[in-house]
Enzyme design. Structure first.
Site, PDB file in Angstrom:
ATOM      1  N   LYS A 172       0.834  -1.203   0.000  1.00 51.72           N
ATOM      2  CA  LYS A 172       0.000   0.000   0.000  1.00 51.72           C
ATOM      3  C   LYS A 172       0.874   1.261   0.000  1.00 51.72           C
ATOM      4  O   LYS A 172       0.515   2.277  -0.608  1.00 51.72           O
ATOM      5  CB  LYS A 172      -0.919   0.003   1.214  1.00 51.72           C
ATOM      6  CG  LYS A 172      -1.832   1.239   1.326  1.00 51.72           C
ATOM      7  CD  LYS A 172      -2.774   1.378   0.140  1.00 51.72           C
ATOM      8  CE  LYS A 172      -3.620   2.655   0.227  1.00 51.72           C
ATOM      9  NZ  LYS A 172      -4.673   2.578   1.253  1.00 51.72           N
ATOM     10  N   LYS A 240      -1.275  11.274   6.439  1.00 51.62           N
ATOM     11  CA  LYS A 240      -0.991  10.183   7.385  1.00 51.62           C
ATOM     12  C   LYS A 240      -0.272   9.050   6.669  1.00 51.62           C
ATOM     13  O   LYS A 240       0.747   8.533   7.145  1.00 51.62           O
ATOM     14  CB  LYS A 240      -2.306   9.690   8.006  1.00 51.62           C
ATOM     15  CG  LYS A 240      -2.152   8.560   9.022  1.00 51.62           C
ATOM     16  CD  LYS A 240      -2.384   7.168   8.422  1.00 51.62           C
ATOM     17  CE  LYS A 240      -3.828   6.968   8.014  1.00 51.62           C
ATOM     18  NZ  LYS A 240      -4.074   5.579   7.525  1.00 51.62           N
TER      19      LYS A 240
END
Length: 288
Positions: A172, A240
């Site tokens: 990811k 984030k």
């Protein structure tokens, strides 16, 4: 059909849990806001539980899609955490994008209780979740993945085991690194076009048929041109994720200069009040 729990009903989790219910699974949901869980039950059926532990009790699979490392720890551990309610042999599937460090930490805690663990972050945005067309990149034991994959298929376009626990999260990170540079390049291209007096729609029609074409160009150029940024993954969440990418890069000795630069551009967007704008809002800072 399986007995499932789904923890976290945000813009991604809400429709993902809905796909599981539509597929015929018995689904119990948990959300920090009980009203959101009640709304989900009124729409899809199933049940709502007041704690992750109660939601996970008796479940064969527990899915989670929450905010960050701390959120994930809070729904997994402690007296009211999902691990306390799960039985040996059950599998925990985490769809949250978190650090590989917390993934391995929680996988060890799960293993101590005889619980399987698959880290399975997702890509495809809100539209992908709603349409059941997410890319799911997984890390874990082959046996746990093989059991979980048919369940994940309810909302997946592709679901692949990338390696041991943590490999899903690392994959990811590759996804977010690639997107960051692409969106910045697209933003600069569209801003250059409009400043040159060209029609963005005409430019995109031509260049999208060649090597410059991308999902972002096809799906976001119109809203970027219109200055509409409420169509997907929020800037706060992207920062984030990029923070995780940059910290991991430091750990493994890899340089990510473009990613670091784009992260600062997103910081500028936050300073413009764009915390909840979608990631295509990079073009907004070029129009100031």
């Amino acid at each position: 059909m399986a007995k499932l729990a789904f923890l976290g009903l945000g813009v991604m989790g809400y429709p993902m849990a809905g796909h599981l219910a539509k597929a015929g699974h018995e689904v119990t949901v948990y959300n920090r806001s009980g009203a959101k869980a009640d709304k989900w039950v009124s729409e899809f059926g199933g049940k709502a539980a007041p704690t992750p532990r109660e939601a996970a009790s008796g479940a064969e699979f527990v899915m989670a899609c929450v905010g960050n490392d701390d959120d994930l720890r809070s729904v997994c551990t402690g007296d009211d955490g999902a691990f306390a309610g799960m039985e040996k042999g059950a599998v925990f599937v985490d769809h949250t994008t978190v650090s590989a460090r917390v993934t391995r930490e929680l996988a060890e805690a799960a293993a101590a209780g005889g619980i399987g663990y698959v880290d399975a972050p997702i890509s495809g945005g809100q539209a992908g979740a709603e349409n059941g067309q997410l890319s799911v990149m997984c890390g874990g034991d082959q046996a746990d993945f093989d059991r979980a994959a048919p369940v994940i298929d309810a909302y997946a376009k592709i679901c692949r085991l990338m390696g041991p626990v943590g490999a899903g999260q690392t994959t990811k990170m590759c996804n977010q690194i690639a997107i960051a540079g692409l969106v910045q390049g697209l933003s600069e291209s569209l801003r250059f076009a409009e400043a040159s007096g060209l029609k963005i729609e005409d430019v995109v029609e031509v260049i999208s048929q060649g090597a410059a074409g991308s999902w972002q160009m096809e799906n976001r150029h119109k809203t970027m041109a219109a200055g509409e940024f409420d169509h997907g993954f929020a800037v706060d969440w992207m920062r984030k994720d990029l923070g995780i990418c940059l910290a991991t890069a430091d750990d493994i000795g890899v340089s990510l200069p473009v990613t670091a630069l784009v992260d600062q551009f997103y910081k500028e967007v936050q300073g413009m009040g764009g915390n909840r704008w979608d990631t295509s809002s990079l073009i907004a800072r070029l129009r100031r």
